[in-house]
Design a protein around this motif. Structure first.
Motif, PDB file in Angstrom:
ATOM      1  N   ASN A 261       1.048  -1.132   0.176  1.00  0.00           N
ATOM      2  CA  ASN A 261      -0.153   0.050  -0.015  1.00  0.00           C
ATOM      3  C   ASN A 261       0.923   1.399  -0.013  1.00  0.00           C
ATOM      4  O   ASN A 261       0.630   2.103  -0.731  1.00  0.00           O
ATOM      5  N   THR A 262       1.813   1.311   0.790  1.00  0.00           N
ATOM      6  CA  THR A 262       2.622   2.419   0.862  1.00  0.00           C
ATOM      7  C   THR A 262       3.555   2.545  -0.383  1.00  0.00           C
ATOM      8  O   THR A 262       3.614   3.532  -0.846  1.00  0.00           O
ATOM      9  N   GLY A 263       4.081   1.545  -1.007  1.00  0.00           N
ATOM     10  CA  GLY A 263       4.570   1.391  -2.204  1.00  0.00           C
ATOM     11  C   GLY A 263       3.687   1.944  -3.484  1.00  0.00           C
ATOM     12  O   GLY A 263       4.261   3.045  -4.213  1.00  0.00           O
ATOM     13  N   ALA A 264       2.395   1.473  -3.444  1.00  0.00           N
ATOM     14  CA  ALA A 264       1.523   2.433  -4.488  1.00  0.00           C
ATOM     15  C   ALA A 264       1.368   3.785  -4.273  1.00  0.00           C
ATOM     16  O   ALA A 264       1.259   4.549  -5.276  1.00  0.00           O
ATOM     17  N   VAL A 265       1.161   4.193  -2.854  1.00  0.00           N
ATOM     18  CA  VAL A 265       1.225   5.522  -2.641  1.00  0.00           C
ATOM     19  C   VAL A 265       2.441   6.383  -2.937  1.00  0.00           C
ATOM     20  O   VAL A 265       2.493   7.488  -3.713  1.00  0.00           O
ATOM     21  N   ALA A 266       3.693   5.549  -2.704  1.00  0.00           N
ATOM     22  CA  ALA A 266       4.860   6.317  -2.986  1.00  0.00           C
ATOM     23  C   ALA A 266       5.197   6.384  -4.781  1.00  0.00           C
ATOM     24  O   ALA A 266       5.449   7.536  -5.162  1.00  0.00           O
ATOM     25  N   ARG A 267       4.303   5.668  -5.206  1.00  0.00           N
ATOM     26  CA  ARG A 267       4.528   5.429  -6.665  1.00  0.00           C
ATOM     27  C   ARG A 267       3.674   6.739  -7.212  1.00  0.00           C
ATOM     28  O   ARG A 267       3.898   7.611  -7.941  1.00  0.00           O
ATOM     29  N   SER A 268       2.657   6.963  -6.571  1.00  0.00           N
ATOM     30  CA  SER A 268       1.577   7.950  -6.975  1.00  0.00           C
ATOM     31  C   SER A 268       2.266   9.316  -6.790  1.00  0.00           C
ATOM     32  O   SER A 268       2.107  10.208  -7.379  1.00  0.00           O
ATOM     33  N   CYS A 269       3.107   9.458  -5.450  1.00  0.00           N
ATOM     34  CA  CYS A 269       3.856  10.562  -5.089  1.00  0.00           C
ATOM     35  C   CYS A 269       4.939  10.901  -6.295  1.00  0.00           C
ATOM     36  O   CYS A 269       5.007  12.191  -6.402  1.00  0.00           O
ATOM     37  N   GLY A 270       5.529  10.113  -6.561  1.00  0.00           N
ATOM     38  CA  GLY A 270       6.822  10.071  -7.633  1.00  0.00           C
ATOM     39  C   GLY A 270       6.076  10.730  -8.933  1.00  0.00           C
ATOM     40  O   GLY A 270       6.683  11.570  -9.421  1.00  0.00           O
ATOM     41  N   LEU A 271       4.840  10.219  -9.275  1.00  0.00           N
ATOM     42  CA  LEU A 271       4.438  10.399 -10.625  1.00  0.00           C
ATOM     43  C   LEU A 271       3.653  11.760 -10.593  1.00  0.00           C
ATOM     44  O   LEU A 271       3.463  12.445 -11.689  1.00  0.00           O
ATOM     45  N   THR A 272       3.537  12.343  -9.536  1.00  0.00           N
ATOM     46  CA  THR A 272       2.801  13.613  -9.321  1.00  0.00           C
ATOM     47  C   THR A 272       3.634  14.852  -8.484  1.00  0.00           C
ATOM     48  O   THR A 272       3.186  15.843  -8.287  1.00  0.00           O
ATOM     49  N   LYS A 273       4.724  14.420  -8.230  1.00  0.00           N
ATOM     50  CA  LYS A 273       5.742  15.124  -7.625  1.00  0.00           C
ATOM     51  C   LYS A 273       5.425  15.509  -6.079  1.00  0.00           C
ATOM     52  O   LYS A 273       5.371  16.654  -5.687  1.00  0.00           O
ATOM     53  N   SER A 274       4.610  14.977  -5.545  1.00  0.00           N
ATOM     54  CA  SER A 274       4.018  15.130  -4.320  1.00  0.00           C
ATOM     55  C   SER A 274       5.091  14.701  -3.156  1.00  0.00           C
ATOM     56  O   SER A 274       5.688  13.717  -3.406  1.00  0.00           O
ATOM     57  N   VAL A 275       5.041  15.001  -2.181  1.00  0.00           N
ATOM     58  CA  VAL A 275       6.119  14.653  -0.893  1.00  0.00           C
ATOM     59  C   VAL A 275       5.221  13.561  -0.185  1.00  0.00           C
ATOM     60  O   VAL A 275       4.300  13.957  -0.014  1.00  0.00           O
TER      61      VAL A 275
ATOM     62  N   ILE B 178      -8.257  11.245  -3.391  1.00  0.00           N
ATOM     63  CA  ILE B 178      -8.249  12.733  -2.592  1.00  0.00           C
ATOM     64  C   ILE B 178      -6.810  13.468  -3.098  1.00  0.00           C
ATOM     65  O   ILE B 178      -6.948  14.766  -3.532  1.00  0.00           O
ATOM     66  N   LEU B 179      -5.850  12.712  -3.708  1.00  0.00           N
ATOM     67  CA  LEU B 179      -4.667  13.497  -4.015  1.00  0.00           C
ATOM     68  C   LEU B 179      -5.210  14.099  -5.542  1.00  0.00           C
ATOM     69  O   LEU B 179      -4.646  15.129  -5.838  1.00  0.00           O
ATOM     70  N   PHE B 180      -5.573  13.283  -6.487  1.00  0.00           N
ATOM     71  CA  PHE B 180      -6.058  13.742  -7.527  1.00  0.00           C
ATOM     72  C   PHE B 180      -6.868  14.691  -7.587  1.00  0.00           C
ATOM     73  O   PHE B 180      -7.131  15.572  -8.413  1.00  0.00           O
ATOM     74  N   GLU B 181      -8.002  14.846  -6.497  1.00  0.00           N
ATOM     75  CA  GLU B 181      -8.973  16.119  -6.613  1.00  0.00           C
ATOM     76  C   GLU B 181      -8.113  17.110  -6.336  1.00  0.00           C
ATOM     77  O   GLU B 181      -8.270  18.271  -6.774  1.00  0.00           O
ATOM     78  N   ALA B 182      -7.033  17.126  -5.257  1.00  0.00           N
ATOM     79  CA  ALA B 182      -6.367  18.356  -4.874  1.00  0.00           C
ATOM     80  C   ALA B 182      -5.501  18.662  -6.127  1.00  0.00           C
ATOM     81  O   ALA B 182      -5.738  19.919  -6.353  1.00  0.00           O
ATOM     82  N   LEU B 183      -4.856  17.787  -6.884  1.00  0.00           N
ATOM     83  CA  LEU B 183      -4.037  18.197  -8.057  1.00  0.00           C
ATOM     84  C   LEU B 183      -5.104  18.771  -9.247  1.00  0.00           C
ATOM     85  O   LEU B 183      -4.755  19.496  -9.680  1.00  0.00           O
ATOM     86  N   ARG B 184      -6.192  18.041  -9.213  1.00  0.00           N
ATOM     87  CA  ARG B 184      -7.198  18.705 -10.135  1.00  0.00           C
ATOM     88  C   ARG B 184      -7.386  20.404  -9.679  1.00  0.00           C
ATOM     89  O   ARG B 184      -7.521  21.124 -10.618  1.00  0.00           O
ATOM     90  N   GLN B 185      -7.655  20.548  -8.528  1.00  0.00           N
ATOM     91  CA  GLN B 185      -8.110  21.859  -8.227  1.00  0.00           C
ATOM     92  C   GLN B 185      -6.930  22.852  -8.586  1.00  0.00           C
ATOM     93  O   GLN B 185      -6.839  23.956  -8.739  1.00  0.00           O
ATOM     94  N   LEU B 186      -5.577  22.222  -8.469  1.00  0.00           N
ATOM     95  CA  LEU B 186      -4.531  22.909  -8.543  1.00  0.00           C
ATOM     96  C   LEU B 186      -4.031  23.147  -9.937  1.00  0.00           C
ATOM     97  O   LEU B 186      -3.045  23.493 -10.457  1.00  0.00           O
ATOM     98  N   ASP B 187      -4.905  22.612 -11.054  1.00  0.00           N
ATOM     99  CA  ASP B 187      -4.591  22.550 -12.468  1.00  0.00           C
ATOM    100  C   ASP B 187      -3.493  21.531 -12.766  1.00  0.00           C
ATOM    101  O   ASP B 187      -2.949  21.997 -13.674  1.00  0.00           O
ATOM    102  N   PHE B 188      -3.428  20.348 -12.139  1.00  0.00           N
ATOM    103  CA  PHE B 188      -2.253  19.311 -12.318  1.00  0.00           C
ATOM    104  C   PHE B 188      -1.092  19.914 -12.566  1.00  0.00           C
ATOM    105  O   PHE B 188      -0.377  19.973 -13.913  1.00  0.00           O
ATOM    106  N   PRO B 189      -0.484  20.643 -11.589  1.00  0.00           N
ATOM    107  CA  PRO B 189       0.813  21.200 -11.785  1.00  0.00           C
ATOM    108  C   PRO B 189       1.995  20.541 -12.225  1.00  0.00           C
ATOM    109  O   PRO B 189       2.226  19.404 -11.787  1.00  0.00           O
ATOM    110  N   GLY B 190       2.753  21.075 -13.525  1.00  0.00           N
ATOM    111  CA  GLY B 190       3.863  20.212 -13.771  1.00  0.00           C
ATOM    112  C   GLY B 190       3.400  18.995 -14.567  1.00  0.00           C
ATOM    113  O   GLY B 190       4.351  18.202 -15.041  1.00  0.00           O
ATOM    114  N   MET B 191       2.140  18.681 -15.042  1.00  0.00           N
ATOM    115  CA  MET B 191       2.005  17.349 -15.351  1.00  0.00           C
ATOM    116  C   MET B 191       1.278  17.419 -16.906  1.00  0.00           C
ATOM    117  O   MET B 191       0.693  18.494 -17.381  1.00  0.00           O
ATOM    118  N   ALA B 192       1.382  16.432 -17.612  1.00  0.00           N
ATOM    119  CA  ALA B 192       1.057  16.545 -18.994  1.00  0.00           C
ATOM    120  C   ALA B 192      -0.236  15.549 -19.051  1.00  0.00           C
ATOM    121  O   ALA B 192      -0.522  14.661 -18.426  1.00  0.00           O
TER     122      ALA B 192
END
Length: 155
Positions: A15-29, A141-155
């Motif tokens: 589970n933590t690994g899947a979250v880490a992957r999402s963080c890496g792909l979205t530049k989240s800490v 929840i992460l992707f809702e936050a990123l959507r509201q921030l207009d997916f910063p730095g993501m294509a």
């Protein structure tokens, strides 16, 4: 722009690994609050298929109080099935923290009570007897936050 994901005492490495992957792909800490239910040494991580761990910005803490103190001034949102406000009722901002509890128990009751105005939930059926998987909840929840921030730095 950065979103912070904080896992309080996560128990399951995948589970933590899947979250880490999402963080890496979205530049989240990713913030991990000890104790962890698994080892983060290289051998254990590779065995769990987490060979990208070194590519993720991971910060370790000894308590949630340490995180709250170190990042005073940031907004913290505490995910809980006990919350009243849905995550879609939040206007997320750069630097916000999304805090999640361990797989078996969630966040400690006193923490939710102390921050109830910032407790958020994912709507789901109550009579099912289970809640969503930790990594799924983080991503929703992460992707809702990123959507509201207009997916910063993501294509």
């Amino acid at each position: 722009m950065t979103v912070h994901i904080c896992l309080v005492e996560p128990e399951i490495p995948h589970n933590t690994g899947a979250v880490a992957r999402s963080c890496g792909l979205t530049k989240s800490v990713l913030h991990l609050v000890r104790p962890l239910g698994f080892s983060t040494d290289d051998r254990h991580l590779k065995r769990a298929g987490l060979d990208y761990w070194h590519l993720v910005d991971i910060r370790y803490h000894d308590s949630i109080e340490e995180v709250l103190d170190e990042y005073r001034g940031h907004n913290f949102y505490f995910a809980s099935t006990k919350a009243e406000r849905p995550y879609t009722g939040v206007s997320f901002q750069d630097g916000d923290f999304l805090v999640f509890g361990k797989e078996t128990k969630g966040l400690p009751e006193p923490l939710i009570e102390a921050h109830f105005e910032n407790a958020i939930r994912i709507p789901m059926l109550k009579d099912f007897g289970r809640s969503l998987n930790l990594s799924n909840s983080v991503n929703i929840i992460l992707f809702e936050a990123l959507r509201q921030l207009d997916f910063p730095g993501m294509a």
